[in-house]
Design a protein around this motif. Sequence first.
Motif, mmCIF file in Angstrom:
data_model
loop_
_atom_site.group_PDB
_atom_site.id
_atom_site.type_symbol
_atom_site.label_atom_id
_atom_site.label_comp_id
_atom_site.label_asym_id
_atom_site.label_seq_id
_atom_site.Cartn_x
_atom_site.Cartn_y
_atom_site.Cartn_z
ATOM 1 N N ASN A 267 43.782 56.092 22.935
ATOM 2 C CA ASN A 267 44.185 55.012 22.976
ATOM 3 C C ASN A 267 45.802 54.605 23.475
ATOM 4 O OD1 ASN A 267 45.348 54.833 19.398
ATOM 5 N ND2 ASN A 267 45.200 56.814 20.273
ATOM 6 N N LEU A 268 46.125 53.389 23.045
ATOM 7 C CA LEU A 268 47.000 51.976 25.129
ATOM 8 C C LEU A 268 48.079 52.901 24.660
ATOM 9 C CD1 LEU A 268 45.726 48.126 24.368
ATOM 10 C CD2 LEU A 268 44.901 50.668 25.584
ATOM 11 N N ILE A 269 48.638 53.489 25.017
ATOM 12 C CA ILE A 269 49.521 54.547 26.072
ATOM 13 C C ILE A 269 49.865 53.989 27.821
ATOM 14 C CG2 ILE A 269 51.404 56.664 25.589
ATOM 15 C CD1 ILE A 269 49.213 57.574 23.495
ATOM 16 N N GLY A 270 51.448 53.960 28.050
ATOM 17 C CA GLY A 270 51.594 53.576 29.556
ATOM 18 C C GLY A 270 52.325 52.818 29.583
ATOM 19 N N THR A 271 52.716 52.104 30.669
ATOM 20 C CA THR A 271 53.462 50.920 31.293
ATOM 21 C C THR A 271 52.850 49.873 30.836
ATOM 22 O OG1 THR A 271 52.548 51.165 33.085
ATOM 23 C CG2 THR A 271 54.944 52.192 32.532
ATOM 24 N N PRO A 272 53.176 48.299 30.776
ATOM 25 C CA PRO A 272 52.450 47.478 30.785
ATOM 26 C C PRO A 272 51.235 47.223 32.124
ATOM 27 C CG PRO A 272 54.780 46.595 30.858
ATOM 28 C CD PRO A 272 54.652 48.352 30.775
ATOM 29 N N ALA A 273 51.074 47.936 33.389
ATOM 30 C CA ALA A 273 50.335 47.693 34.025
ATOM 31 C C ALA A 273 49.170 48.959 33.627
ATOM 32 C CB ALA A 273 50.551 48.126 35.550
ATOM 33 N N GLN A 274 49.378 50.399 33.487
ATOM 34 C CA GLN A 274 48.355 51.251 32.818
ATOM 35 C C GLN A 274 48.145 50.861 31.994
ATOM 36 O OE1 GLN A 274 51.684 54.511 32.519
ATOM 37 N NE2 GLN A 274 51.354 55.399 34.484
ATOM 38 N N LEU A 275 48.351 49.526 30.952
ATOM 39 C CA LEU A 275 47.908 49.159 29.614
ATOM 40 C C LEU A 275 46.857 48.797 30.188
ATOM 41 C CD1 LEU A 275 49.939 48.924 27.108
ATOM 42 C CD2 LEU A 275 49.046 51.035 27.731
ATOM 43 N N ILE A 276 46.618 47.798 31.367
ATOM 44 C CA ILE A 276 46.002 47.015 31.635
ATOM 45 C C ILE A 276 44.754 47.414 32.372
ATOM 46 C CG2 ILE A 276 45.857 44.179 33.666
ATOM 47 C CD1 ILE A 276 48.742 43.482 32.211
ATOM 48 N N GLU A 277 44.782 48.438 33.478
ATOM 49 C CA GLU A 277 44.145 49.073 33.337
ATOM 50 C C GLU A 277 43.209 49.760 32.762
ATOM 51 O OE1 GLU A 277 43.575 52.938 36.793
ATOM 52 O OE2 GLU A 277 46.038 51.946 36.623
ATOM 53 N N LYS A 278 43.815 50.657 30.989
ATOM 54 C CA LYS A 278 42.971 51.018 30.561
ATOM 55 C C LYS A 278 42.188 50.247 29.524
ATOM 56 C CE LYS A 278 46.209 55.199 29.928
ATOM 57 N NZ LYS A 278 46.791 55.666 28.502
ATOM 58 N N ASP A 279 42.556 49.029 29.488
ATOM 59 C CA ASP A 279 42.299 47.924 28.635
ATOM 60 C C ASP A 279 41.100 47.840 29.774
ATOM 61 O OD1 ASP A 279 41.256 45.580 26.911
ATOM 62 O OD2 ASP A 279 41.568 44.461 29.297
ATOM 63 N N ALA A 280 40.832 47.372 31.238
ATOM 64 C CA ALA A 280 39.685 47.090 31.941
ATOM 65 C C ALA A 280 38.198 48.059 31.711
ATOM 66 C CB ALA A 280 39.902 46.658 33.083
ATOM 67 N N MET A 281 39.068 49.689 32.197
ATOM 68 C CA MET A 281 38.770 50.555 31.871
ATOM 69 C C MET A 281 38.121 50.599 30.490
ATOM 70 S SD MET A 281 41.213 53.244 34.075
ATOM 71 C CE MET A 281 39.902 55.068 32.990
ATOM 72 N N ARG A 282 38.481 50.591 29.358
ATOM 73 C CA ARG A 282 37.634 50.395 28.348
ATOM 74 C C ARG A 282 36.676 49.911 27.465
ATOM 75 N NH1 ARG A 282 41.373 49.761 22.869
ATOM 76 N NH2 ARG A 282 41.985 51.975 23.540
ATOM 77 N N LYS A 283 36.754 48.069 28.426
ATOM 78 C CA LYS A 283 35.888 47.152 28.589
ATOM 79 C C LYS A 283 34.408 47.382 28.853
ATOM 80 C CE LYS A 283 38.405 42.840 27.198
ATOM 81 N NZ LYS A 283 39.821 43.491 27.231
ATOM 82 N N ALA A 284 34.873 48.395 29.922
ATOM 83 C CA ALA A 284 33.574 48.925 30.529
ATOM 84 C C ALA A 284 33.004 49.378 29.980
ATOM 85 C CB ALA A 284 34.053 49.577 32.429
ATOM 86 N N THR A 285 33.589 50.384 29.479
ATOM 87 C CA THR A 285 32.952 51.000 28.896
ATOM 88 C C THR A 285 32.260 51.015 27.290
ATOM 89 O OG1 THR A 285 34.030 53.097 29.534
ATOM 90 C CG2 THR A 285 33.374 54.050 26.969
ATOM 91 N N VAL A 286 33.352 49.787 26.523
ATOM 92 C CA VAL A 286 32.502 49.525 25.198
ATOM 93 C C VAL A 286 32.735 48.213 25.145
ATOM 94 C CG1 VAL A 286 33.919 51.697 24.553
ATOM 95 C CG2 VAL A 286 34.674 49.171 25.052
ATOM 96 N N GLY A 287 32.495 47.355 26.458
ATOM 97 C CA GLY A 287 32.438 45.988 26.200
ATOM 98 C C GLY A 287 33.729 44.973 25.077
ATOM 99 N N ASP A 288 33.201 43.664 24.672
ATOM 100 C CA ASP A 288 34.309 42.755 24.166
ATOM 101 C C ASP A 288 34.621 43.533 23.094
ATOM 102 O OD1 ASP A 288 34.487 41.290 26.755
ATOM 103 O OD2 ASP A 288 32.948 39.896 25.299
ATOM 104 N N TYR A 289 36.251 43.908 22.309
ATOM 105 C CA TYR A 289 36.661 44.010 21.675
ATOM 106 C C TYR A 289 37.349 43.562 21.198
ATOM 107 C CZ TYR A 289 39.967 46.749 24.474
ATOM 108 O OH TYR A 289 41.004 46.956 25.053
ATOM 109 N N ASP A 290 37.931 43.109 19.700
ATOM 110 C CA ASP A 290 39.302 42.533 19.366
ATOM 111 C C ASP A 290 40.665 43.989 19.304
ATOM 112 O OD1 ASP A 290 38.575 39.979 19.791
ATOM 113 O OD2 ASP A 290 37.999 40.158 17.349
ATOM 114 N N ILE A 291 41.837 43.739 19.996
ATOM 115 C CA ILE A 291 42.784 44.604 18.556
ATOM 116 C C ILE A 291 43.727 44.384 17.712
ATOM 117 C CG2 ILE A 291 44.554 46.124 19.867
ATOM 118 C CD1 ILE A 291 43.947 45.575 22.855
ATOM 119 N N ILE A 292 43.796 45.224 17.151
ATOM 120 C CA ILE A 292 45.063 45.557 16.062
ATOM 121 C C ILE A 292 45.968 46.753 16.639
ATOM 122 C CG2 ILE A 292 44.160 43.956 13.757
ATOM 123 C CD1 ILE A 292 43.131 46.842 12.519
ATOM 124 N N ALA A 293 47.143 46.813 16.961
ATOM 125 C CA ALA A 293 47.561 47.932 17.846
ATOM 126 C C ALA A 293 48.691 47.613 16.457
ATOM 127 C CB ALA A 293 48.728 46.899 18.870
#
Length: 362
Positions: free
Chosen positions: A297-323
């Motif tokens: 899940n997306l857990i962290g500071t704003p900078a960490q969440l942006i980094e996690k999103d980039a890592m996730r996109k590198a794995t799964v490709g494009d996606y949408d979010i409901i948070a």
Amino acid sequence: MQIGVHLGFQNLHGMPDMEFFRKETQIAIEAEAMGFDFAAMVEHHFTDYAACPDPLQALSYVAAKTKTIKLMPAAVILPWNDPVRVVEKVAMLDSLSEGRVILGMGRGAARREFNGFRKDIADSRELFDEAALIIMDGLETGTVKANTKHFQQPEVEIRPRPEGWTRDRMLMVSMSPSSAEVAAEYGLKALRFSQGDWSHSMKEINAYRSTFEAKHGKKAPPFVISDFVVCVDTEEQVAEYTDEYFAKQFYQVANHYEWGGEHFKNMPSYATYVALGDAMNAAGGPEKAYKDYIGGNLIGTPAQLIEKDAMRKATVGDYDIIANFSYGGMSYDRVYDQMKRFADKVMPTLRESASAEPVAAE
């Protein structure tokens, strides 16, 4: 990237249900002002785990209080609902909201809820597959009829008549190989919940994408991920919020769905829940399963969440979010504080970021 809020209606606050429900629903209204694209709501019954028995009715209230935010039941659980009534209620909400509804459909996985509706969870795959086709056809044509194993429906016309419905406005929860296969066969966008390392899901996700393209002659749309989110300023706060609220959420989920329950072992379509139970009982036990759940899940500071999103996109490709920002008995002051920080400091970057090609499944 489209980004929404997902309301879970988990009443661990100790407040009266009526007060709690009003406060939780207000999140969807505030989300429009913060710039979110979707307001999504679950359907669950009978317990404090998630107390929202009718997301379409709740979203009707939200529709009257908002102008632009898209309204997403995520999801209507088809084995517990009559297909004709689903089509009618969706068409009515879509009319009143001037075309803002995105219909999410699911089949359910909690035995206690199936029992409450006098349904056998073992029939859920058949019930969903039959009902989904009836509902999809009803929204697209304005007429509902059926003669299937579980549904015998004389032909009826729907009022108000549905308008502008295509499968691009529908999605289904796809948390098992069989559900991912049905989503691809039916031409539906897939909705997945974050439950661990996303690389472990890529075989299933890639099978969905390849089947979708083969069946429909076009690339599969980005799937939707439902995340539980912690968005705070410091790592100390990340630890505090995770320990205080996320732990309660994790054990509520595991208990509600009876992860690893013996009843799942005779139902191949619920293989994911067998695997989750096995993870709870494997080396490291619940603690390791909990850490894996946090990692997904997306857990962290704003900078960490942006980094996690980039890592996730590198794995799964494009996606949408409901948070989901509200869980584990978190105070609503803290819920709104997280939402606003996410909207201001994370959401703009996530919308602008482009994904690389996802990794291939092994």
